[in-house]
Scaffold this active site. Structure first.
Site, mmCIF file in Angstrom:
data_model
loop_
_atom_site.group_PDB
_atom_site.id
_atom_site.type_symbol
_atom_site.label_atom_id
_atom_site.label_comp_id
_atom_site.label_asym_id
_atom_site.label_seq_id
_atom_site.Cartn_x
_atom_site.Cartn_y
_atom_site.Cartn_z
ATOM 1 N N HIS A 39 5.168 -5.981 12.706
ATOM 2 C CA HIS A 39 5.433 -6.177 14.131
ATOM 3 C C HIS A 39 5.444 -7.664 14.461
ATOM 4 O O HIS A 39 4.858 -8.464 13.738
ATOM 5 C CB HIS A 39 4.316 -5.535 14.965
ATOM 6 C CG HIS A 39 4.292 -4.047 14.956
ATOM 7 N ND1 HIS A 39 3.165 -3.320 14.652
ATOM 8 C CD2 HIS A 39 5.258 -3.141 15.233
ATOM 9 C CE1 HIS A 39 3.433 -2.023 14.745
ATOM 10 N NE2 HIS A 39 4.696 -1.883 15.087
ATOM 11 N N CYS B 282 -3.882 -4.150 17.798
ATOM 12 C CA CYS B 282 -3.367 -2.767 17.676
ATOM 13 C C CYS B 282 -4.372 -1.726 18.129
ATOM 14 O O CYS B 282 -4.015 -0.600 18.451
ATOM 15 C CB CYS B 282 -3.028 -2.431 16.235
ATOM 16 S SG CYS B 282 -2.413 -3.779 15.294
HETATM 17 C C1 CIR Z 1 1.689 1.721 11.212
HETATM 18 O O1 CIR Z 1 2.298 1.419 10.176
HETATM 19 O O2 CIR Z 1 2.281 2.124 12.208
HETATM 20 C C2 CIR Z 1 0.192 1.625 11.230
HETATM 21 N N1 CIR Z 1 -0.303 1.927 9.912
HETATM 22 C C3 CIR Z 1 -0.263 0.257 11.667
HETATM 23 C C4 CIR Z 1 0.092 -0.063 13.079
HETATM 24 C C5 CIR Z 1 -0.391 -1.399 13.496
HETATM 25 N N2 CIR Z 1 -0.134 -1.626 14.849
HETATM 26 C C6 CIR Z 1 0.129 -2.807 15.375
HETATM 27 O O3 CIR Z 1 0.283 -3.798 14.664
HETATM 28 N N3 CIR Z 1 0.311 -2.863 16.688
#
Ligand code: CIR
Length: 256
Positions: A164, A251
């Site tokens: 992201h 996150c």
């Molecule tokens: C994913 O791949 O969607 C999750 N394992 C990690 C999400 C992390 N979220 C973020 O950076 N906002």
């Protein structure tokens, strides 16, 4: 702007099956619960009232509540997460958000547009939106239209080699961005003071400003020093188990 609330969600045991490209192994659930509790305490210390949602075992990545929504002081957007296994996470988040926003101020990203909240950096009424594997151009366009109605401007930024936008850049308040080398020279960020992370400390780019405090991940001494020297009041947290799932500090909560 003073933040008052946060929404978080407890990690579920199914988190061990979350999406990961980190090659750091499976997270340890028990350890993750402790780290998550410390995270809640840090948000509280920074002055937030924290709403803690119950774990949702059907969604291994649902602890990362930042992705299914965007929250500002004027409006909220329920996203359409880019990963299929995460699309259903929006339901519980929408119910939680309804407690804080009127229905007129809750909007949606609709398919085929996709968008993850982790791709959005907010600086007052500017939104920088990463165009990534999770967020497509249509997602940024829909967001731009929604946010435009509230006087916000949205700028798309193509990103590569990271999950992201917020995996590599954060706005940490006081006109300052914390960025990895990849964003050096990006025209969008030139107007801010920049704190640049060394390659070995990239993960610390995902740090979170909450009122007077900047919450950073533990284990990154060089950036810690730079931030202290710049006058930031730091809280350091170990989030190793979430890192194993490519997730970071931002996150784990929605802050508004
Ligand atoms: C994913 O791949 O969607 C999750 N394992 C990690 C999400 C992390 N979220 C973020 O950076 N906002």
């Amino acid at each position: 702007m003073e933040l008052t609330n946060a929404i978080v969600k407890k990690p579920g045991k199914s988190m061990v099956d979350g999406i990961s490209k980190s090659n750091l192994g499976k997270p340890d659930y028990e350890k993750a619960v402790i780290q998550h509790n410390n995270y809640i305490k840090a948000l509280e210390k920074a002055g937030l009232e924290v709403t803690v949602l119950e774990a949702e075992e059907d969604y291994p990545d649902s602890v990362f509540v930042e992705d299914p929504a965007i929250v500002t002081s004027d409006f909220a957007v329920i996203t359409n997460p880019g990963a299929d296994s995460r699309k259903g996470e929006t339901e519980a988040i929408e119910s939680a958000i309804k407690e804080f926003y009127s229905v007129d101020n809750i909007h949606r990203i609709e398919s085929p547009a996709t968008l993850d909240g982790g791709d959005i950096i907010q600086v007052n009424n500017i939104l920088y939106a990463g165009i990534s594997d999770r967020t497509n151009t249509a997602g940024v366009e829909q967001l731009s239209e929604i946010a435009g109605n509230y006087g916000y401007k949205t700028f798309g930024i193509e990103i590569e080699n990271m999950l992201h936008l917020k995996s590599g850049a954060s706005y940490i308040g006081d006109d300052t961005v914390l960025i990895t080398g990849m964003f050096l020279g990006r025209p969008e960020f030139l107007k801010y003071n920049q704190i640049i992370l060394g390659d070995s400390e990239d993960y610390a780019a995902n740090s979170v400003r909450v009122n007077d405090y900047l919450i950073i991940p533990s284990g990154y001494p060089m950036v810690k020093k730079k931030l202290e020297a710049a006058g930031f009041k730091l809280i350091t947290l170990d989030v190793s188990e979430f890192r194993k799932l490519d997730g970071g500090l931002s996150c784990l909560s929605l802050r508004f």
